[in-house]
Each structure stands twice: as structure tokens, then as C-alpha cells.
Design a protein around this motif. Structure first.
Motif, mmCIF file in Angstrom:
data_model
loop_
_atom_site.group_PDB
_atom_site.id
_atom_site.type_symbol
_atom_site.label_atom_id
_atom_site.label_comp_id
_atom_site.label_asym_id
_atom_site.label_seq_id
_atom_site.Cartn_x
_atom_site.Cartn_y
_atom_site.Cartn_z
ATOM 1 N N SER A 61 -6.574 61.850 -70.304
ATOM 2 C CA SER A 61 -5.856 61.063 -71.306
ATOM 3 C C SER A 61 -5.915 61.799 -72.633
ATOM 4 C CB SER A 61 -6.479 59.672 -71.451
ATOM 5 O OG SER A 61 -5.980 59.022 -72.612
ATOM 6 N N LEU A 62 -4.759 62.177 -73.143
ATOM 7 C CA LEU A 62 -4.724 62.926 -74.398
ATOM 8 C C LEU A 62 -5.149 62.051 -75.573
ATOM 9 C CD1 LEU A 62 -4.098 65.650 -75.643
ATOM 10 C CD2 LEU A 62 -1.709 64.944 -75.874
ATOM 11 N N GLY A 63 -4.724 60.790 -75.559
ATOM 12 C CA GLY A 63 -5.105 59.887 -76.643
ATOM 13 C C GLY A 63 -6.604 59.688 -76.706
ATOM 14 N N GLU A 64 -7.236 59.453 -75.546
ATOM 15 C CA GLU A 64 -8.688 59.281 -75.520
ATOM 16 C C GLU A 64 -9.392 60.573 -75.895
ATOM 17 O OE1 GLU A 64 -9.371 57.861 -71.551
ATOM 18 O OE2 GLU A 64 -9.263 55.754 -72.154
ATOM 19 N N ALA A 65 -8.833 61.705 -75.476
ATOM 20 C CA ALA A 65 -9.435 62.993 -75.809
ATOM 21 C C ALA A 65 -9.441 63.221 -77.315
ATOM 22 C CB ALA A 65 -8.679 64.119 -75.106
ATOM 23 N N GLU A 66 -8.335 62.906 -77.968
ATOM 24 C CA GLU A 66 -8.258 63.086 -79.420
ATOM 25 C C GLU A 66 -9.217 62.147 -80.144
ATOM 26 O OE1 GLU A 66 -4.067 62.512 -79.879
ATOM 27 O OE2 GLU A 66 -3.649 64.673 -79.829
ATOM 28 N N ASP A 67 -9.381 60.924 -79.624
ATOM 29 C CA ASP A 67 -10.340 59.985 -80.229
ATOM 30 C C ASP A 67 -11.766 60.515 -80.113
ATOM 31 O OD1 ASP A 67 -8.303 58.258 -80.852
ATOM 32 O OD2 ASP A 67 -8.633 56.928 -79.137
ATOM 33 N N VAL A 68 -12.085 61.092 -78.964
ATOM 34 C CA VAL A 68 -13.422 61.640 -78.741
ATOM 35 C C VAL A 68 -13.692 62.800 -79.697
ATOM 36 C CG1 VAL A 68 -14.707 63.075 -77.099
ATOM 37 C CG2 VAL A 68 -13.758 60.898 -76.352
ATOM 38 N N VAL A 69 -12.725 63.668 -79.863
ATOM 39 C CA VAL A 69 -12.901 64.818 -80.754
ATOM 40 C C VAL A 69 -13.074 64.347 -82.202
ATOM 41 C CG1 VAL A 69 -11.756 66.858 -81.714
ATOM 42 C CG2 VAL A 69 -11.698 66.429 -79.247
ATOM 43 N N GLN A 70 -12.324 63.341 -82.596
ATOM 44 C CA GLN A 70 -12.467 62.818 -83.954
ATOM 45 C C GLN A 70 -13.851 62.216 -84.162
ATOM 46 O OE1 GLN A 70 -10.506 63.296 -86.416
ATOM 47 N NE2 GLN A 70 -11.600 62.038 -87.915
ATOM 48 N N GLU A 71 -14.369 61.511 -83.152
ATOM 49 C CA GLU A 71 -15.706 60.929 -83.248
ATOM 50 C C GLU A 71 -16.763 62.033 -83.353
ATOM 51 O OE1 GLU A 71 -18.997 58.502 -83.422
ATOM 52 O OE2 GLU A 71 -16.876 58.029 -83.784
ATOM 53 N N TRP A 81 -16.357 64.943 -84.705
ATOM 54 C CA TRP A 81 -16.265 65.457 -86.075
ATOM 55 C C TRP A 81 -17.011 64.549 -87.052
ATOM 56 C CZ3 TRP A 81 -15.831 68.971 -89.541
ATOM 57 C CH2 TRP A 81 -15.419 68.680 -90.839
ATOM 58 N N LEU A 82 -16.836 63.241 -86.905
ATOM 59 C CA LEU A 82 -17.526 62.309 -87.791
ATOM 60 C C LEU A 82 -19.039 62.411 -87.626
ATOM 61 C CD1 LEU A 82 -15.205 59.180 -87.398
ATOM 62 C CD2 LEU A 82 -15.323 60.773 -89.327
ATOM 63 N N ARG A 83 -19.482 62.597 -86.390
ATOM 64 C CA ARG A 83 -20.917 62.746 -86.147
ATOM 65 C C ARG A 83 -21.436 64.050 -86.760
ATOM 66 N NH1 ARG A 83 -22.735 60.267 -80.276
ATOM 67 N NH2 ARG A 83 -21.613 58.284 -80.499
ATOM 68 N N LEU A 84 -20.629 65.082 -86.685
ATOM 69 C CA LEU A 84 -21.035 66.352 -87.289
ATOM 70 C C LEU A 84 -21.190 66.198 -88.801
ATOM 71 C CD1 LEU A 84 -21.587 69.407 -87.035
ATOM 72 C CD2 LEU A 84 -19.112 69.773 -87.248
#
Length: 289
Positions: free
Chosen positions: A28-38, A40-43
Motif C-alpha cells: 500500500s503506497l498510502g500506508e508506506a508514505e505514512d510510515v516513512v513520515q512517522e 521522520w518525526l521519530r528521527l
């Protein structure tokens, strides 16, 4: 500020690869992009100055987050209306926005990966596709490198046994897809039958939100009649069947009045189509152009 800007620049540079990793795990591209954004926020909330390998940290973090989502998604997909297919990735847009997608992450491969356990899929995708070491995989799944090696081996055997024959080059694949598009557009049953493998399977994903076959269709006769029926349904409404790149391989998109109505991915072997994946679920097409 300079350190923060450098970190942001490094993240943006590897973001397509991070989305590719998450997409390989989730489909799922939408879920993948959400995971990557999360990730980044954790970083940003981490003492990143102490991280020796930011890229490695992000890959592991994205993978962990994706594995968590995958485990919860399996329950939702078991209750899904009709066959569940991965969200297609079309690569005809702005190169800056493209996902780094390994050629092996075809629709056909992603469908097979759905049958693996979350841990097996993670070990296979991270090691066999993206080249992580088993020690790095172990950081994601919480197992020893030896256990991860076994997970990947089991997954590899499963993939070899279930993956459709897919042994053509890009040019040959494209020729078959072009012929398929012409046969569909012309409602030419005879031409369609000549292009379909005797064991062809068509899976269509409407998710209960769009017309689709609720079960996989088997055999050239049923598949060809279904496809002609789809075209006829749109004939009076100016259907445009156009070539596109679906997960790195030649495929088709159907539009009406400028709106995307479906995407078709195909698997080809020996000059014939062995698998057809038709996504009509508007929730999986909403972000595509």
C-alpha cells in the motif's frame, strides 16, 4: 539550523528508497508514505547527532513501523470484500516523486508475498530485495540472524513455488500488453483468447466500492468474456485504454472523462498472459494520475 537542514536534505534524498521498502512490506503506497513520515518525526525527536548511520537507522525504523502495520492489516484484509490486490504504483509522473521500486516488486510478486507470514515477508523483502544483512533484519523482527536466515529461506521457497512464470524481458512484455490492449479495445474475443495462457487467472479488486469479480476467474474463456464485458460497459462513456507503467512493468489504465477508473497489471510468460490484476477500488486509485 545547519545540522537540521542537512538532516532534512539527507532524509529527502533517501525518501524514495524508504517508501520503496515500506511499500514492499505493505503493498500500500498510502500506508508506506505514512510510515516513512512517522519515521521522520521519530528521527526529529531523537538525538540524531549521536546516530552514526542515519540512513541505516531510518531503514530499520521504517521497517519496524511497517511490520507493525502489516500485522494489523492482515486482519483487515481477511475481511476484505473480494480479492485484495496491492495498490498499484504508476511511474509516469514527476521523477522527483517516484518511489524507488525494485523490478521484482511486480503486482504478481506482491500478491504472492501476501501469503507469507509478516516475519517471513519482512525477512525476504529486506534481505533478498533490498540487501539488508540478517543482523539488520533481526533488529526489525526481533529475532537472531540465524532465525532470520531461516525465515528468508522459507519465504524464498514459498515464493518459488507460487510465483507465476514471469520470464520475459521488458520489450517482450510490452508487446504482449500492446496486443492485449488492442484486443480489449476492439472487443476481439478471438484475439484475446490467443493471448491468454490456458491457465490464466484474473483477479479484480473493487473492495466493495466498485464493480469487480468477487472471486478470481480462471481460464481463457471466462477471463476474455469478463474483459470484453468491462469494455462494453464503458463503450458509450468514452473509455480510454492507455499504456502505463505498473510497478515497473508495462500495464494499462482505463480512464473515462479524464478520471481513472481502473489499472491493469499483467504477468507474461512465453508470449502469453498468465496473470491479470485489475484494480478498480477508488480508494486505491485516488492518489494516481
Amino acid at each position: 539550523m545547519a545540522a537540521a537542514e542537512a538532516l532534512a536534505a539527507e532524509f529527502e534524498a533517501i525518501r524514495p528508497r524508504l517508501v520503496g521498502v515500506a511499500y514492499g512490506l505493505l503493498g500500500s503506497l498510502g500506508e508506506a508514505e505514512d510510515v516513512v513520515q512517522e519515521a521522520w518525526l521519530r528521527l526529529c525527536r531523537t538525538a540524531y547527532a549521536d546516530i552514526e548511520d542515519v540512513t541505516g537507522w531510518l531503514v530499520v525504523t521504517v521497517s519496524r513501523l511497517a511490520l507493525d502495520v502489516l500485522r494489523s492489516a492482515r486482519v483487515r484484509r481477511e475481511e476484505y470484500v473480494g480479492p485484495w490486490l496491492p495498490e498499484p504504483v504508476l511511474e509516469d509522473g514527476d521523477p522527483a516523486d517516484r518511489v524507488t521500486l525494485d523490478e521484482s516488486m511486480s503486482m504478481a510478486m506482491l500478491v504472492v508475498l501476501e501469503s507469507l507470514s509478516p516475519a517471513e515477508r519482512t525477512a525476504f523483502v529486506l534481505h533478498d530485495v533490498f540487501g539488508l544483512t540478517f543482523a539488520e533484519v533481526g533488529q526489525v523482527v526481533g529475532r537472531t540472524p540465524a532465525a532470520c536466515r531461516q525465515l528468508a529461506a522459507r519465504a524464498r521457497g514459498h515464493v518459488r513455488g507460487r510465483a507465476p512464470r514471469f520470464a520475459v524481458d521488458q520489450d517482450e512484455h510490452r508487446k504482449v500488453v500492446d496486443a492485449f490492449a488492442g484486443a480489449c479495445a476492439g472487443e476481439d474475443l478471438r484475439a484475446l483468447l490467443s493471448l491468454l495462457d490456458p491457465d490464466v487467472v484474473l483477479r479484480s479488486d473493487g473492495g466493495g466500492l466498485a464493480k469487480a469479480a468477487r472471486r478470481p476467474l480462471h481460464g481463457p474463456d471466462r477471463v476474455s468474456r469478463f474483459l470484453v464485458g468491462v469494455v462494453r460497459r464503458y463503450t458509450s462513456r468514452q473509455l480510454v485504454l492507455a499504456p502505463t507503467s505498473v510497478n515497473g512493468w508495462a500495464g494499462l489504465c482505463g480512464t473515462r472523462d479524464g478520471r481513472l477508473k481502473f489499472v491493469i497489471g499483467l504477468a507474461v510468460a512465453d508470449g502469453r498472459i498468465t496473470e491479470i490484476y485489475m484494480v478498480t477500488n477508488p480508494e486505491k486509485l485516488g492518489n494516481l494520475t
